[in-house]
Design an enzyme around this catalytic site. Structure first.
Site, PDB file in Angstrom:
ATOM      1  N   LYS A  38       5.788  -1.957   1.341  1.00  0.00           N
ATOM      2  CA  LYS A  38       5.210  -2.072   2.682  1.00  0.00           C
ATOM      3  C   LYS A  38       5.253  -3.513   3.179  1.00  0.00           C
ATOM      4  CE  LYS A  38       1.038  -0.968   5.347  1.00  0.00           C
ATOM      5  NZ  LYS A  38      -0.396  -0.636   5.245  1.00  0.00           N
ATOM      6  N   GLN A  39       4.842  -4.446   2.317  1.00  0.00           N
ATOM      7  CA  GLN A  39       4.680  -5.819   2.781  1.00  0.00           C
ATOM      8  C   GLN A  39       4.705  -6.761   1.591  1.00  0.00           C
ATOM      9  OE1 GLN A  39       0.615  -4.371   3.630  1.00  0.00           O
ATOM     10  NE2 GLN A  39       0.089  -6.535   3.616  1.00  0.00           N
ATOM     11  N   GLU A  85       0.805  -1.223   0.000  1.00  0.00           N
ATOM     12  CA  GLU A  85       0.000   0.000   0.000  1.00  0.00           C
ATOM     13  C   GLU A  85       0.840   1.276   0.000  1.00  0.00           C
ATOM     14  OE1 GLU A  85      -2.269  -0.988   3.455  1.00  0.00           O
ATOM     15  OE2 GLU A  85      -3.926  -1.841   2.307  1.00  0.00           O
TER      16      GLU A  85
END
Lengths: 743, 743
Positions: free
Chosen positions: B606-607, B494
């Site tokens: 982010k991830q 995100e």
């Protein structure tokens, strides 16, 4: 694509051996002094608390060197002296000093900088303390900083530090300074005088001596930097400072090394000269090799001293932690010093040596590192003159060891405690009346001899300790009521002072005299030279031996025939009964909760006393029914107000088959330092609790003992969830490994 | 001699099952809100944070009941409502209110009282929270106080509390009060109106309704005391209070019980009446039996859902902790609610349901508690109207699930974030453009079906979800450059919003449409009734199926042929490269460190995004070389700024044979709640991290998957020090146990 970072990630996180690390993550400023104690590094010569290279408000920076005591004027007793601080290794990033400041990390230009991340690990497997930080300077530059430090176990005069800096964001100007801090005190008490600093082009040095005891110290440091290094004298502090200044390009890293060496006049005639000489050699060897040599020595230590527990990781880690702290404080090359109650890791008890050493700390060393144990016993041998002096001063014969001992061997227990809030002081009677210390030392000598078979030690040194303290007891006992009594004693339960006929003391004296009588026979049979020497020097007449035998037969051992229990001392059960178990959970001791005035008039016991007797003498104390009765009587009355208590209870409970209680007491003991459950770890490691933890496992759960033939055997009863316990002991020069499994 | 205390000691310390407890000892006020979250109790109907019965300054007292949302006026979005507080259970000792006040415990008459000891334990094995305290009143009386609480898993409308008091010192006058606190808010937002309190001679009650959504609630409480109990109305608070006053003789103990019942209009027509009726029954059954019934249900849960790890206690405890929090938040008797991102344990994300549920929390339930999983999927089925509404409102066909979902099924993602320090707000785009949620739900439906073989569910409910979201994608894709593209998406990463052709989204859409095509064939072959129904209702024309097949063939999957890697989205590698690994150790995210403005222009992820795709689709994503290349590319760029990231990385790393990294990522995931390593646990448990942890073990280390025949098999690669992993999964209604050992 740049795959470099992947490799760097791996480099940044060295694989840590499992269950060998004590970790702080993230930074816990509220536990600063607790963690400083846990993170102590040492090598048996000195130890240094885990204070930070750059300092922190409220830190307790100490380096304690074995044997360097000083009795400063205006203080009650001598204390182990805080040595000059070898840690200072400071970094400025674009002018911002690196400090563990917790600021709003969202600010891109934080005033005073901001700590973005932190992790500290003590790798006990190799005795290496490592601290990592991510820091943003006021300029916005971000650096990753890693400090490492060790006190060489290979060469105990060498102290190594490494500093890695990575320019994570920005290309900051870095200024690194390193120096020796000589304005050190023991909580404000000044012990050093004649401080002289010096420097050459590549090192700084310091000499000083203690104000009263005249010990001299020399310390030297060098900074190994990749770029230029300059030394300037900070006139204000009269301190030569090594400095290296450079620009660190974006995403590049740099490594700097600080090496320090230290000697005292206990080691050499010219400590300063030796420290400079040693420093030159160390710099040639270099950090990596010094660390490798250090690591190899630790490897040897752990080969002999590690206990492996499968099925209980907290137990595993706690035991290694306990043994680590014993090992870093055990002198390797010096048999004229001993380990204080708080090891070398804090100011608690001023570095003084108590029974903690002989009955708690020594056994793991006797069984796993007998050479180290021998050094500690020799310390006591060398202090026989002090013990004889104390006996004489008190009107007794023989040798009466001091309750608190330092370099001199004289009694150094303070007579008065620190002032209470109302200004009053409590009289401390242990130095006068906690006389069982002499027997505790005799106990340790015999335990050492039985496990090592070191007849030479016994004949030349140990026997003299045992026999001259027996002479003391012969003169100390009182003839009363047609039997022998001993009045005004303090047993292990220090809540009850100056009692008559402490059963612990009286019974241990009987045991002591029994051993003394046997020892005389053994000497006569095995080493006539020593026999004759000791008979003459200690005046071991036939009358004296007969007296000992008479005391053995007619000593008053307080015992309740109806209840079939030992009585801690006559009158004990007349006092108020307090069910200690109601006071759960508690952080403070029951004594603190009740107040001193009331608690001494109750049956609340500070620590294992009759139970301690049962641990030391086992079935000699009485039939198994008596043991159980004693336990049921004294355990519910015990406060565990001393850190010495839970491990002994774990040991005895394991023997009595009280499995749940044994485990609970073991866990209590295991938490004392790691979880600070007595609230005083800032003063130093509880050395006796560490040694006790080891004994709870080996003597308690594993049930190791020497059988009638003197051979080691186990009668194990380990906790249900432990899958196995493996340990090695040295028996008569030979390593024996035991593996205990539930079956 | 009084041996009573020995027995009491044992009673006071119930044997805690090993590795089933989360403990706080001593009291850590600085972690108050963190520990409140950890200590949450619940039963799938509601959950209550571990706040104290007597309150504490700064506590976040919440009870959240599934499905009770309210959109208060003046707020952006609806939120799960904080229910009236059933905890208040207060004790005065000689007039001093019991509070966790840390005073100088040495004072014998401390003003305001003093906490002498504290221990709190959550026994996850039976869902019981127990808190013990030793407290000194101003009068000097000392009491031991033990609180227990549980939310019955046997009857989810019953809440039990027990209070034991022992007069440890003194014979204090005790006053116990209990009531329901109705002046509750969500961080100041008022959700209840029409609050009416009432009482009879032996119970108090309360009814209220939510201000906007008109949910009604009834709650009733009774106090079971041994002595007299009176109820008086506190006029100031309009609150009936139950009170019991008595003198507790020295060393005696007393037990009081508070029972509370709760219903809402989601359960019954007259919640107040039902709560009173239930309370009367509960009081007859009594605390002990209620607790036993509760315990039996937990026993059944754990029989199916426990994973046993030998050789890693932290992993063992973390996994149980993760599963405990999933189980207490999973609705048992309600298929119209689902689990929010922060479970029911805090105000974070306002109780909204995200993809966290389907891709992280559901898998452990699908494999161990399929009935619970089915409830959660039915929640999505019931919300198809909302999804269709969202699709239509955005100009698309079919069903487009909201990124954040509540009771209504409408999109409830706020459009704007909370104000920044400068007053500006950041636009939140996830509700608009994080569209992969629809596919995530389809993924969960199929995973459920493959493991359970629940054809009825698939045919009647699941197929409609999969197919109508496929219809959405058919209308959503864009024809551009001779292929299908999807613009303005947010993938799992995100940090990069509104990108064109997110490889995660595009590839998952292809997978989704493949499944949809197969599903149509399956329906036709297996259940013609459902086939016909869905073809008609969803308008599954031949043209639509052809479109789906064309998209499958011609979707743009960004891929770099030279590097043999997937491209997260075109343009990704044009941005600034930041080696995330340099930012170690860090507490904040790299985004927070760099600042939002800069970080979105970098390659910091982010991830797990491409890595998430690899976890979900496995070898379907590409050849093993591509998998390794993808890993090497994206892992070093990943911030793990989301708690969803480490577990997925652990899982994939285990598959790639990166054992050290897999373990490190697993440990990172395991620490998120227990060590609060993201610093936001006060907002609630990270539900996705909990479910991810389970998946990292079962799908990652143990390598469990369904083979080509649909049978469960394992390809394990567990960490070196793990001796064994044992777990049970439910496969097509049958329990299968797996035990993985290193061999």
């Amino acid at each position: 694509m740049n795959r470099l970072s992947y490799l760097i990630l791996m480099k940044n996180k060295p694989v840590q051996p499992r269950l060998w690390n004590i970790e702080e993550f993230p930074f816990h400023p509220e536990k600063l002094n607790h963690i400083e104690t846990l993170m102590t590094v040492g090598n048996g010569y000195l130890a240094t608390r885990g204070s930070f290279e750059e300092g922190y408000e409220g830190d307790i920076v100490t380096t304690l060197i074995h044997g360097i005591f000083n009795h400063a004027s205006g203080t009650a007793v001598p204390e182990l002296v805080n040595a000059p601080n070898w840690l200072p290794f400071e970094v400025h990033i674009d002018g911002t000093p690196f400090r563990l400041v917790n600021q709003n990390e969202m600010s891109l230009n934080p005033r005073g900088g901001a700590l973005l991340g932190y992790r500290q690990q003590l790798n006990m497997h190799i005795g290496l303390l490592r601290r990592e930080a991510l820091f943003r300077a006021e300029s916005g530059s971000i650096v990753r900083i890693v400090f490492e430090r060790f006190a060489s176990l290979h060469d105990e005069h060498i102290l190594g530090q490494r500093l890695d800096i990575v320019a994570v964001d920005g290309s900051p100007k870095i200024e690194v300074t390193a120096y020796i801090e000589h304005t050190v005190t023991n909580n404000g008490v000044i012990h050093w005088t004649d401080i002289k600093t010096g420097h050459t082009t590549n090192q700084v040095s310091l000499s000083a001596k203690t104000t009263q005891s005249d010990y001299r110290l020399g310390m030297s440091s060098t900074l190994l930097a990749t770029g230029d290094m300059t030394i300037t004298v900070d006139r204000g502090n009269q301190r030569p400072v090594m400095k290296s200044v450079f620009v660190l390009p974006h995403q590049e890293s740099v490594t700097l090394v600080k090496l320090t060496t230290v000697y005292t006049s206990r080691d050499v005639t010219n400590p300063l000269k030796e420290s400079i000489h040693k420093l030159e050699n160390a710099a040639i060897i270099g950090y990596e090799k010094l660390l490798n040599q250090h690591q190899s020595e630790w490897h040897k230590y752990w080969q002999d001293s590690d206990i492996q527990i499968e099925g209980d990781e907290i137990a595993q880690l706690s035991l290694r932690f306990a043994m680590y702290h014993i090992l870093i404080s055990a002198p390797r090359h010096d048999n004229d010093v001993s380990i204080g109650a708080k090891t070398l890791s804090g100011f608690g008890y001023k570095g003084h040596v108590f029974w903690d050493t002989e009955l708690f700390i020594l056994p793991p060393l006797i069984l796993t590192q007998p050479e180290l144990a021998r050094n500690l016993l020799m310390y006591r041998y060398h202090r026989l003159p002090g013990a004889r002096h104390k006996a004489k001063a008190n009107g007794y014969e023989g040798a009466m060891y001091p309750w608190e001992s330092t370099d001199t061997g004289e009694e150094t227990t303070p007579q008065w405690g620190d002032p209470q809030p109302d200004g009053s002081r409590i009289r401390i009677w242990t130095g006068d009346n906690e006389q069982h210390i002499s027997t505790d030392i005799a106990y340790a000598v015999l335990q050492y001899w039985r496990w090592t078979g070191d007849d030479t030690f016994l004949a030349r040194y140990g026997a003299e300790i045992i026999l001259d303290t027996a002479v003391f007891w012969g003169s100390r006992v009182e003839t009363k009521n047609g039997r022998y009594e001993i009045s005004r004693q303090i047993g292990p339960d220090e809540y009850h002072e100056n009692v008559d006929n402490s059963v612990f003391t009286n019974r241990m004296v009987v045991w002591h005299l029994e051993q003394a009588v046997s020892l005389v026979h053994w000497l006569k049979a095995n080493t006539l030279v020593d026999y004759n020497r000791l008979v003459e020097s200690l005046n071991l007449t036939q009358a004296r031996l007969e007296l000992w035998n008479d005391i053995i037969k007619n000593m008053f051992i307080p015992f309740d025939d109806a209840q079939q229990i030992h009585i801690q001392f006559p009158g004990f059960f007349d006092m108020e009964y307090i069910p200690v178990s109601h006071y759960y959970p508690r952080t403070a001791s029951v004594q603190a909760i009740l107040g001193h005035q009331r608690s001494i008039q109750t049956q609340v016991i500070k620590q294992a006393d009759v139970v301690m007797l049962m641990a030391l003498l086992g079935e000699e104390v009485g039939a198994s029914e008596v043991m159980v009765n004693n336990w049921n009587t004294y355990f519910p009355r015990t406060d565990h107000g001393s850190s010495l208590s839970p491990s002994i209870h774990a040991w005895v409970a394991a023997h009595l088959g009280l499995d749940d209680i044994a485990l609970e007491q073991f866990e209590h003991a295991a938490e004392i330092d790691l979880r600070n459950n007595k609230g005083n770890v800032q003063d130093g490691i509880h050395g006796a609790a560490s040694g006790g933890l080891w004994q709870a496992v080996v003597f308690g759960f594993c049930g190791l003992y020497l059988d009638e033939k003197g051979e080691p055997v186990v009668e194990a009863r380990i906790p249900d969830h432990w899958k196995s316990v493996t340990f090695t002991v040295c028996y008569r020069g030979e390593r024996r490994q035991f593996t205990i499994t539930p079956n």
